[in-house]
Design a protein around this motif. Structure first.
Motif, mmCIF file in Angstrom:
data_model
loop_
_atom_site.group_PDB
_atom_site.id
_atom_site.type_symbol
_atom_site.label_atom_id
_atom_site.label_comp_id
_atom_site.label_asym_id
_atom_site.label_seq_id
_atom_site.Cartn_x
_atom_site.Cartn_y
_atom_site.Cartn_z
ATOM 1 N N UNK A 37 0.817 -1.217 0.000
ATOM 2 C CA UNK A 37 0.000 0.000 0.000
ATOM 3 C C UNK A 37 0.851 1.268 0.000
ATOM 4 N N UNK A 38 2.180 1.091 -0.073
ATOM 5 C CA UNK A 38 3.053 2.245 -0.244
ATOM 6 C C UNK A 38 3.623 2.855 1.005
ATOM 7 N N UNK A 39 3.615 2.113 2.128
ATOM 8 C CA UNK A 39 4.234 2.644 3.336
ATOM 9 C C UNK A 39 5.752 2.509 3.262
ATOM 10 N N UNK A 40 6.440 3.459 3.874
ATOM 11 C CA UNK A 40 7.908 3.450 3.893
ATOM 12 C C UNK A 40 8.460 2.811 5.161
ATOM 13 N N UNK A 41 7.676 2.831 6.223
ATOM 14 C CA UNK A 41 8.112 2.201 7.472
ATOM 15 C C UNK A 41 6.900 1.700 8.240
ATOM 16 N N UNK A 42 7.181 0.761 9.144
ATOM 17 C CA UNK A 42 6.126 0.139 9.927
ATOM 18 C C UNK A 42 6.740 -0.336 11.242
ATOM 19 N N UNK A 43 5.931 -0.465 12.275
ATOM 20 C CA UNK A 43 6.401 -1.067 13.517
ATOM 21 C C UNK A 43 5.439 -2.169 13.921
ATOM 22 N N UNK A 44 5.986 -3.349 14.205
ATOM 23 C CA UNK A 44 5.201 -4.471 14.707
ATOM 24 C C UNK A 44 5.251 -4.408 16.229
ATOM 25 N N UNK A 51 14.223 -7.778 2.712
ATOM 26 C CA UNK A 51 13.658 -8.457 1.542
ATOM 27 C C UNK A 51 12.625 -7.592 0.839
ATOM 28 N N UNK A 52 11.783 -6.924 1.611
ATOM 29 C CA UNK A 52 10.694 -6.139 1.027
ATOM 30 C C UNK A 52 11.052 -4.670 0.811
ATOM 31 N N UNK A 53 12.194 -4.252 1.296
ATOM 32 C CA UNK A 53 12.592 -2.864 1.101
ATOM 33 C C UNK A 53 11.743 -1.877 1.870
ATOM 34 N N UNK A 54 11.484 -2.191 3.129
ATOM 35 C CA UNK A 54 10.704 -1.307 3.985
ATOM 36 C C UNK A 54 11.387 -1.251 5.347
ATOM 37 N N UNK A 55 11.337 -0.115 5.994
ATOM 38 C CA UNK A 55 11.974 0.056 7.302
ATOM 39 C C UNK A 55 11.034 -0.463 8.389
ATOM 40 N N UNK A 56 11.481 -1.451 9.153
ATOM 41 C CA UNK A 56 10.679 -1.990 10.259
ATOM 42 C C UNK A 56 11.303 -1.539 11.572
ATOM 43 N N UNK A 57 10.561 -0.753 12.344
ATOM 44 C CA UNK A 57 11.030 -0.209 13.618
ATOM 45 C C UNK A 57 10.731 -1.212 14.728
ATOM 46 N N UNK A 58 11.737 -1.671 15.469
ATOM 47 C CA UNK A 58 11.474 -2.594 16.575
ATOM 48 C C UNK A 58 10.527 -1.967 17.594
ATOM 49 N N UNK A 59 9.480 -2.696 17.942
ATOM 50 C CA UNK A 59 8.516 -2.165 18.890
ATOM 51 C C UNK A 59 7.794 -3.253 19.657
ATOM 52 N N UNK A 60 7.191 -2.883 20.769
ATOM 53 C CA UNK A 60 6.391 -3.793 21.586
ATOM 54 C C UNK A 60 5.361 -2.961 22.340
ATOM 55 N N UNK A 61 4.167 -3.509 22.516
ATOM 56 C CA UNK A 61 3.129 -2.817 23.281
ATOM 57 C C UNK A 61 2.952 -3.524 24.618
#
Length: 284
Positions: free
Chosen positions: A29-36, A54-64
């Protein structure tokens, strides 16, 4: 324009989709970064780093983190981003999940006494998280034809906070303990969705004590009134402004919780890394 979603859940807690599916959808959907930001677990950190490349997206380490406001007798959720020493959070995660696992198993047993579903029908959905969530039980009941929705009348009958016939409550760690642990780990602490658990008073209390780094303003369930107050507070107290969809897949509680329904831009991302770098400098 750079944009991202800083609040998403996977099968590792109470989301319906796996890590790769969530990351792939965010990229699509065109996002540049995401946090799980799964609940009380950092199990996504290693795998998401590989998939991010692999997907070319920035994944920010996170926890709730699930926490408790003792003064007001209610739950509160605290997001932690970019912990420099995640091992210091493991004890908190283990304790929370041990309590959740015990409560989930008891709820499953109570429901199975009322409905002829099997334990395997539930663990089919809970296996990836190692804890049974209410959503996993309802999903099994959905498959068996006892309900046509996740959050419908049956969910309220079984699990509503006041009258749920199969609800088993468990104790969350005190919010001050959670914040201390996050800061000891060099993480960035953000209060999640203040409107959801009526946490506005607590938000002000914590910011006055300089215990929060930021507040999640952009969230599908934050009221416009609370958003305005949060924005003013963020300006006054130099808080980071974050946001995200709170994506849970088919376990989402609102129609606006699809990935990217709420996003933040480069400024929020830069501020997040700046705050993390400040913690890094202090630990040298």
């Amino acid at each position: 324009m750079v944009k991202g979603d800083l609040h998403c859940h996977t099968k590792l807690s109470d989301g319906s989709e796996g890590i790769e599916n969530v990351i792939a959808l965010a990229k699509r959907i065109g996002l540049d970064f995401i946090s799980l930001t799964d609940h009380d677990t950092m199990a996504s950190f290693s795998r998401s780093k590989i998939l991010a490349e692999r997907y070319g997206i920035n994944v920010i380490p996170g926890v709730e983190f699930s926490a408790y406001d003792e003064l007001r007798n209610r739950k509160v959720h605290i997001l932690c981003y970019l912990p420099l020493k995640p091992d210091r959070l493991e004890g908190l995660c283990i304790r929370a999940n041990e309590s959740r696992k015990k409560a989930g198993n008891e709820m499953a047993k109570l429901v199975m006494k009322k409905y002829p579903i099997t334990a395997e029908a539930i663990t089919k959905y809970s296996a990836s998280s190692n804890c049974i969530y209410k959503q996993h039980i309802i999903r099994a009941l959905f498959d068996a034809g006892y309900t046509t929705s996740i959050y419908g009348g049956l969910f309220r009958e079984l699990f509503s906070r006041k009258t749920g016939s199969c609800l088993v409550a468990y104790r969350y760690p005190d919010v001050y303990e959670v914040l201390d642990s996050i800061h000891e780990a060099g993480g960035v602490a953000v209060m999640a969705h203040p409107s959801v658990y009526n946490s506005m008073e607590l938000l002000k209390e914590l910011t006055e004590q300089s215990l929060l780094d930021g507040v999640e303003i952009h969230h599908p369930r934050n009221t416009p009134e609370d958003q305005a107050v949060c924005l003013e507070l963020a300006k006054e107290q130099n808080l980071l402004i974050t946001g995200g969809s709170d994506f849970h897949g088919m376990y989402s509680s609102t129609d606006r919780s699809y990935i990217g329904s709420e996003t933040v831009g480069r400024e929020a991302l830069d501020q997040l890394f700046t705050r993390s770098n400040q913690y890094k400098e202090r630990t040298k």
